[in-house]
Design an enzyme around this catalytic site. Structure first.
Site, PDB file in Angstrom:
ATOM      1  N   SER B  47       0.799  -1.036   0.048  1.00  0.00           N
ATOM      2  CA  SER B  47       0.024   0.342   0.294  1.00  0.00           C
ATOM      3  C   SER B  47       1.766   1.369  -0.047  1.00  0.00           C
ATOM      4  O   SER B  47       1.599   1.074   0.846  1.00  0.00           O
ATOM      5  CB  SER B  47      -0.715  -0.331   1.164  1.00  0.00           C
ATOM      6  OG  SER B  47      -1.853   0.962   0.919  1.00  0.00           O
ATOM      7  N   GLU B  48       1.247   1.855  -1.135  1.00  0.00           N
ATOM      8  CA  GLU B  48       1.901   3.042  -1.587  1.00  0.00           C
ATOM      9  C   GLU B  48       1.429   4.141  -0.008  1.00  0.00           C
ATOM     10  O   GLU B  48       2.883   5.304  -0.201  1.00  0.00           O
ATOM     11  CB  GLU B  48       1.784   3.687  -2.895  1.00  0.00           C
ATOM     12  CG  GLU B  48       0.919   4.640  -2.831  1.00  0.00           C
ATOM     13  CD  GLU B  48      -0.419   4.042  -4.003  1.00  0.00           C
ATOM     14  OE1 GLU B  48      -0.864   1.907  -3.471  1.00  0.00           O
ATOM     15  OE2 GLU B  48      -1.280   4.451  -4.367  1.00  0.00           O
ATOM     16  N   ASN B  49       1.127   4.024   0.949  1.00  0.00           N
ATOM     17  CA  ASN B  49       0.949   5.107   1.730  1.00  0.00           C
ATOM     18  C   ASN B  49       1.990   4.933   2.720  1.00  0.00           C
ATOM     19  O   ASN B  49       2.321   5.124   4.165  1.00  0.00           O
ATOM     20  CB  ASN B  49      -0.336   5.087   2.571  1.00  0.00           C
ATOM     21  CG  ASN B  49      -1.143   4.068   2.235  1.00  0.00           C
ATOM     22  OD1 ASN B  49      -0.978   3.068   2.374  1.00  0.00           O
ATOM     23  ND2 ASN B  49      -2.050   4.176   3.845  1.00  0.00           N
ATOM     24  N   SER B  89       8.460   4.383   0.750  1.00  0.00           N
ATOM     25  CA  SER B  89       7.327   3.393  -0.130  1.00  0.00           C
ATOM     26  C   SER B  89       7.674   3.583  -1.706  1.00  0.00           C
ATOM     27  O   SER B  89       7.754   2.749  -2.743  1.00  0.00           O
ATOM     28  CB  SER B  89       6.282   4.242  -0.086  1.00  0.00           C
ATOM     29  OG  SER B  89       4.758   2.895  -0.270  1.00  0.00           O
TER      30      SER B  89
END
Lengths: 234, 209
Positions: B47-49, B89
């Protein structure tokens, strides 16, 4: 040197001026510096340029600064969870510069790391590349993105010691470390300031060198989209 | 009833693309459903957060405001989970460490151009991490309906909408079949249940080679 302040208002005292650039941590409403945002509203500082992945929601987070018309420009990757944002943007009251999310994070990280710009593949051949230098490395095009150095960073962490060493919790870390790094001054708010020596030095996420002022307070931590599943019945 | 795959069948077909051991980023919409079909494969979802090892939604009452996915939904962690900041990330995204991204799209062109973030004249919310993902990950797989609501092909000779990435798409999975981006156009990999190759060609504006 004492970094711990009594409250957000005192922690921002002497740091604010109209027209300044502020980098703010957080992703959506997760890990946002709620208390410092409230103090910014209280301060009345205006014509602010704010670098933040999002701009809160109506009446919460950075959305509060929209209600008071204190923001002149946003640097963000995703907005519009916010009717007032769209109203001000469409009426031309608010400037908006879209940055791809990773480019925004890296611009902050670079700004805090003495790197004035960097080349990235992100956005090549799109509107994001317009007006930017293109350079070919090993057969592939990259665009030049400039670092962000903010006048002030406001971030939220989970725990700190009094020297400003920060520990974050789960995905509330997000933009907070790069945002903290890119400010000439960084003010952090945390849920708990613990005694010096009680954080494992190997588990510090952001060293205190990046944090100049610090407050402890209680946070609402609003959930933007509560999604759940049903418990399977045995 | 229309021929071809429904949303779940498209997600199941997309899941076949994933290889054991891969780190993968799933977009919002049908791509999210892909997680339901990975089976026994060892797949780690990013999850790119700022998270690797994304778990399912929490049980009611167990939501944690500090634990959300890139769609801002509450989620859970797994025994393999790690957390990191947004710069790290996107470092792993830009650096090609993420093997594949499965994303939705508004339009895809035969040269691999992808448009999925903005419709001029309509409310623009932003590209989020989509531009970084398509530029950085090893393989970009688009999952979308083959045609828009007006029945027009979304698989085009050239995109009409502002691009998310230029020449970035590797494979397109739609309700009508699977197409690969190859030199000169698109190549039919397979057709969906009950769809003939002629029907797939007829529904596609792009050049099929």
């Amino acid at each position: 040197m004492k970094k711990v302040y009594a409250n957000a208002g005192e922690a921002l005292d002497g740091l604010l001026h109209d027209g300044m650039t502020i980098a703010a941590g957080g992703f959506g409403l997760c890990g946002i510096p709620e208390l410092l945002i409230d103090a910014l509203v209280e301060s009345g500082a205006k014509d602010l340029t704010i670098a933040s992945n999002n701009c809160g929601v109506d009446g919460f987070g950075l959305g509060k600064l929209l209600d008071t018309r204190q923001i002149r420009k946003m640097l963000s990757s995703y907005v519009g969870e916010n009717a007032e944002f769209m109203r001000q943007y469409l009426s031309g009251e608010l400037e908006l510069e879209f940055n791809p999310q990773g480019t925004l994070a890296e611009r902050m990280r670079a700004g805090g790391s003495g790197i004035p710009g960097f080349y990235t593949k992100t956005g090549v051949g799109t509107v994001i590349a317009e007006g930017k230098e293109v350079k070919n490395f090993d057969g592939q095009d990259y665009i030049l993105e400039r670092a962000i150095v903010a006048d002030l960073s406001i971030v939220k962490a989970w725990k700190a010691d009094d020297t400003g060493n920060l520990v974050f919790r789960k995905t509330a870390r997000n933009f907070n470390p790069p945002a903290a790094m890119c400010g000439r001054v960084c003010v952090a708010e945390v849920e708990e300031i613990v005694p010096r020596g009680s954080l494992d030095p190997d588990h510090i996420h952001l060293p205190g060198i990046y944090v100049h002022r610090l407050i402890q307070g209680s946070h609402e931590k609003r959930i933007e989209k509560a999604t759940t599943r049903k418990k399977e019945t045995a | 009833m229309a021929k071809g795959w429904d949303r779940d069948q498209m997600a199941a077909r997309a899941a076949e693309e994933l290889q054991d051991g891969w780190y993968v980023n799933l977009g919002i919409g049908i791509p999210t459903l892909v997680a339901n079909y990975v089976g026994d494969k060892d797949i780690t979802l990013q999850s790119e957060n700022g998270m690797l090892g994304m778990g399912p939604f929490p049980y009611e009452g167990e939501e944690d405001p500090d634990l959300i996915n890139a769609g801002k939904q509450t989620i859970t962690e797994l025994s393999r989970t790690s957390y990191f900041d947004s710069a790290t990330s996107f470092g792993m995204i830009r650096g090609g460490k993420i093997a594949a991204a499965i994303l939705g799209a508004m339009e895809v062109a035969e040269n691999g151009d992808l448009a999925n973030w903005m419709i001029p004249g309509k409310l623009v919310k932003g590209m989020g991490g989509a531009m970084d993902l398509v530029a950085g990950v090893g393989r970009v797989i688009v999952v979308m309906d083959h045609q828009n609501k007006a029945g027009e092909s979304k698989v085009l000779r050239e995109c009409t909408l502002p691009l998310t990435g230029k020449g970035v798409v590797n494979r397109i999975i739609t309700n009508l079949g699977v197409l690969d981006v190859v030199p000169g156009g698109l190549k039919i990999v397979e057709t969906a249940d009950g769809v003939t190759e002629d029907e797939l060609r007829a529904a596609t504006e792009a050049t099929i080679v």
